[in-house]
Design a protein around this motif. Structure first.
Motif, PDB file in Angstrom:
ATOM      1  N   ARG A 177       0.823  -1.207   0.000  1.00 29.77           N
ATOM      2  CA  ARG A 177       0.000   0.000   0.000  1.00 29.77           C
ATOM      3  C   ARG A 177       0.860   1.261   0.000  1.00 29.77           C
ATOM      4  O   ARG A 177       0.531   2.249  -0.651  1.00 29.77           O
ATOM      5  N   ASP A 192      -2.993  -6.272   1.788  1.00 23.91           N
ATOM      6  CA  ASP A 192      -3.100  -5.409   2.966  1.00 23.91           C
ATOM      7  C   ASP A 192      -2.125  -5.795   4.063  1.00 23.91           C
ATOM      8  O   ASP A 192      -1.952  -5.042   5.027  1.00 23.91           O
ATOM      9  N   THR A 484     -12.776  -2.877   0.694  1.00 17.49           N
ATOM     10  CA  THR A 484     -12.402  -2.797   2.106  1.00 17.49           C
ATOM     11  C   THR A 484     -13.205  -1.680   2.766  1.00 17.49           C
ATOM     12  O   THR A 484     -13.230  -0.555   2.264  1.00 17.49           O
ATOM     13  N   ASN A 488     -10.775   3.506   3.035  1.00 13.72           N
ATOM     14  CA  ASN A 488     -10.858   3.180   1.614  1.00 13.72           C
ATOM     15  C   ASN A 488     -12.070   3.885   1.014  1.00 13.72           C
ATOM     16  O   ASN A 488     -12.843   3.300   0.266  1.00 13.72           O
ATOM     17  N   ARG A 493      -9.398  -0.024  -3.139  1.00 24.27           N
ATOM     18  CA  ARG A 493      -8.799  -1.289  -2.697  1.00 24.27           C
ATOM     19  C   ARG A 493      -9.893  -2.339  -2.521  1.00 24.27           C
ATOM     20  O   ARG A 493     -10.941  -2.058  -1.955  1.00 24.27           O
ATOM     21  N   SER A 496     -10.364  -6.866   1.877  1.00 24.16           N
ATOM     22  CA  SER A 496      -9.263  -7.674   2.394  1.00 24.16           C
ATOM     23  C   SER A 496      -9.814  -8.926   3.052  1.00 24.16           C
ATOM     24  O   SER A 496     -10.910  -8.927   3.638  1.00 24.16           O
TER      25      SER A 496
END
Length: 712
Positions: A177, A192, A484, A488, A493, A496
């Motif tokens: 990230r 993540d 996520t 976010n 993203r 996760s």
């Protein structure tokens, strides 16, 4: 007093090429470090609080070097531009005061802070805690400290990773990230999770692994998932052993005999409770994985000993010998056990799946509301909602398609392609192709045919994620179907696995389901859904090569693993059913043998409408249809309905025949009539069999049949 002023190693004369490029990308509006947080675009990244006046400006720039304020402004801009996280103004103000205090203290000591990367998050949190105590006479709450630590670690990680000219492998914390220079696949299931080298000791092991991991990742021999797993195993089960046994050199031992003794001690340690914090020995598979990881590491270091010595600046890595490629003799290598040997099948029955699906409203219901669910054999449960409809839909898609959890959580927002010529009102038809994210096996088609039920789930999730992100119809689609939920807010993203697993673990605790074997029926054991779908397809007679393509297997051997599962399921279901012979007597042949006799040589000619013929394969039958009184006859509760009907029909046949004889001959049929005696024996046998089978609740049923097949 200032013993917490820990500094990271950042040369003050370091070139600023990377930083200059980062700073140049920040638009003028975001460069000041002073924000009216209630107004857009600043309101999009700062959390709002009604206690703040709407026209108030916040200046979050720390005192000291000008670059400190610029780095803070760049970080805030990055959080907004990339949708990294929301920022709580009060926490950032607290962080600002702590950084200013640390920078001032250093200047008073004749030092200076050039970059925020020089101030570890732990130092900032300690200073902030002292300032809070001086001002309020008490320590901050655990929740406030947690929030402060989150911002401090985020700022330090991103500034350290993105504003330095050092190679990406130089820091002790690697984060996909934070650092866009790290090699990766387009889709990483555990993107993540960071790789933390900081806690690996001894230091010579840490530096050796830094070389090994970085090269294997660059040359694509390791995936990020492999790196995360191996770094943890080598830190916990090799590094800790080396520290406890005071091993101070990469060579491990100066001679072959001492080396073999040391590694035997390591194997003994791995198999003892001393290797864990739980007090229980490691599993056989974990011991095997650790041995493999250690041996692979030393194999690589032997092959690249000169490069390793140069990279680590430790000439001892150049002294690795051929015997380091055989740390354990072949007889001491632990072989992992196949999961096929588990006593409990991995598939989930249709009944258990229906029970689990009945719990999905708990995930769908907001946390502010209660929901009541009804489960078989239990009182209705009123449970506080978990407020995670994403997790419910992802689980249901897994159950319906047999995809791996990562393949579902990383799916693109637009993942459906309609099948031409198929109408969506055909509920049981395959109406679309679904594209999933295949990251485990290369070279397979990552699409499968899905029914309207799955299409409905995906379309509901598409609408939810747009609403969650506040997307208007005019705005473009987000990239991911599942996102996520925290840090976010732009949906950049995918969901996760860790956040998905956490909410499923909560559901496990709330409903505490048990499967047919009395063992926990856990929602987190998502791979059982894959076994269940595969078993369902094979049980329905779908050819193995078609199931192979559907599951995304490279070879039929892997698919045959599920075929073996199906065979074990069928056998276990048959064996647990109550079986009986003629006149309701227990069978002399064991239930396991009964099942195998029925299966050997494809003996469909021995399958009867109301049971099974147990004659050996080479023996023929000369009894006609007198099976009910034959010692080779076997049946079970699955035939109870057929047997009951047969008894009724036989009794009616006797009555009709007796009436016909009396009408034709003027007298009733003799009790000694051979036909009548044979039929009465059949009725007697049927009554005893039905009585015996009625005393049990067990039954044989086809494994893995879904609700849509049974009509439930």
């Amino acid at each position: 007093m200032n013993d917490h002023l820990e500094l990271t190693t950042t040369p003050q004369s370091q070139p600023l090429g990377v930083w200059n490029r980062r700073w140049a990308a920040v638009t003028p509006l975001w460069r000041e470090g002073c924000y009216q947080i209630s107004q857009p675009p600043f309101s999009e990244v700062f959390t709002q609080n009604s206690n703040y006046p709407p026209d108030r400006f916040f200046d979050f720039r720390p005192g000291g070097n000008t670059r400190l304020g610029q780095e803070l402004a760049w970080w805030v801009y990055s959080c907004w531009h990339e949708g990294l996280r929301k920022i709580e103004p009060s926490m950032l103000r607290w962080w600002q005061h702590a950084v200013t205090s640390l920078a001032t203290t250093r200047e008073n000591l004749g030092l200076s802070v050039v970059s925020l990367a020089e101030l570890p998050a732990s130092s900032v949190v300690k200073e902030a805690t002292l300032l809070f105590h001086q001002r309020n006479g008490r320590f901050p709450s655990a929740g406030n400290l947690r929030n402060l630590r989150s911002i401090s670690e985020h700022v330090h990680l991103f500034v350290s990773a993105r504003t330095t000219d050092s190679p990406w492998w130089s820091p002790d914390l690697w984060s996909l990230r934070a650092d866009d220079r790290i090699p990766r696949r387009p889709h990483e299931p555990v993107s993540d999770l960071p790789v933390n080298l900081r806690d690996i000791e001894p230091i010579w092991l840490r530096e050796g692994l830094r070389f090994y991991f970085s090269r294997e990742l660059i040359h694509q021999r390791f995936t990020w998932t492999t790196l995360v797993t191996r770094s943890r195993n080598l830190r916990a089960y090799f590094g800790r052993f080396l520290l406890e046994h005071m091993v101070t050199s990469p060579v491990l031992a100066q001679d072959t005999e001492t080396l073999q003794t040391l590694m035997t001690e390591h194997l003994s340690w791995l198999r003892s409770p001393a290797a864990t914090t739980s007090g229980r020995p490691l599993s056989t598979n974990t011991v095997s994985a650790v041995q493999s990881a250690v041996q692979s590491f030393y194999d690589y270091m032997f092959d690249n000993s000169a490069l390793a010595a140069h990279f680590t600046a430790d000439p001892r890595w150049g002294q690795i010998r051929p015997e380091h490629t055989r740390l354990w003799p072949p007889t001491s290598l632990v072989r992992s056990k196949s999961r096929q040997r588990q006593s409990t099948p991995q598939y989930i029955t249709a009944e258990d799946l229906a029970t689990m699906a009945a719990c999905m409203p708990v995930l769908m219901t907001p946390t502010t509301s209660e929901v009541t669910i009804e489960l078989p054999g239990r009182e209705p449960l009123s449970i506080q909602g978990l407020g995670d409809p994403q997790a419910a839909r992802a689980w249901l898609i897994q159950a319906a398609t047999g995809r791996r959890v990562s393949e579902v959580l990383m799916m693109d927002y637009q993942c459906l392609t309609p099948v031409p010529g198929v109408k969506s009102d055909q509920a049981s038809a395959f109406v679309a192709r679904m594209q999933y994210q295949q990251t485990k096996v290369d070279g397979v088609d990552p699409t499968i045919l899905v029914e309207q039920y799955v299409v409905d789930l995906i379309q509901a999730q598409q609408q939810w994620v747009r609403n969650h992100l506040g997307r208007t119809p005019e705005q473009p689609d987000p990239p991911h179907l599942f996102v996520t939920p925290r840090q976010n807010y732009q949906g950049l993203r995918p969901r996760s696995y860790s956040s998905h697993s956490r909410v499923l673990s909560k559901l496990n605790s709330l409903v505490a389901l048990k499967d047919q074997y009395g063992k926990p029926l856990n929602f987190t054991a998502t791979h059982r859904l894959r076994h269940s779908r595969a078993t369902e397809l094979l049980n329905a007679g779908v050819p193995v090569h078609v199931v192979q393509d559907y599951l995304g297997h490279r070879s039929p051997e892997m698919t045959m693993h599920y075929a073996r599962t199906l065979a074990k399921v069928a056998e276990s279901e048959f064996i647990k059913a109550a079986a009986t012979g003629a006149y309701g007597q227990p069978l002399e042949v064991s239930q396991r043998d009964t099942y195998q006799i029925a299966q050997l040589e494809g003996r469909t000619d021995r399958v009867l409408p109301n049971g099974l013929c147990m004659l050996p394969p080479t023996q023929t039958c000369d009894r006609g249809n007198a099976c009910l009184t034959c010692a080779s006859f076997a049946t079970d509760a699955s035939h109870l309905s057929t047997l009951t009907t047969q008894r009724k029909v036989t009794v009616e046949l006797i009555t009709d025949r007796q009436t016909l004889v009396e009408q034709r001959h003027g007298r009733p049929m003799s009790p000694d009539n051979a036909w009548l005696k044979a039929r009465q024996r059949e009725v007697d046998s049927l009554e005893r069999i039905i009585t015996a089978l009625s005393n049990t609740t067990q039954s044989v049923k086809a494994p893995g049949i879904s609700a849509r097949q049974t009509g439930k």
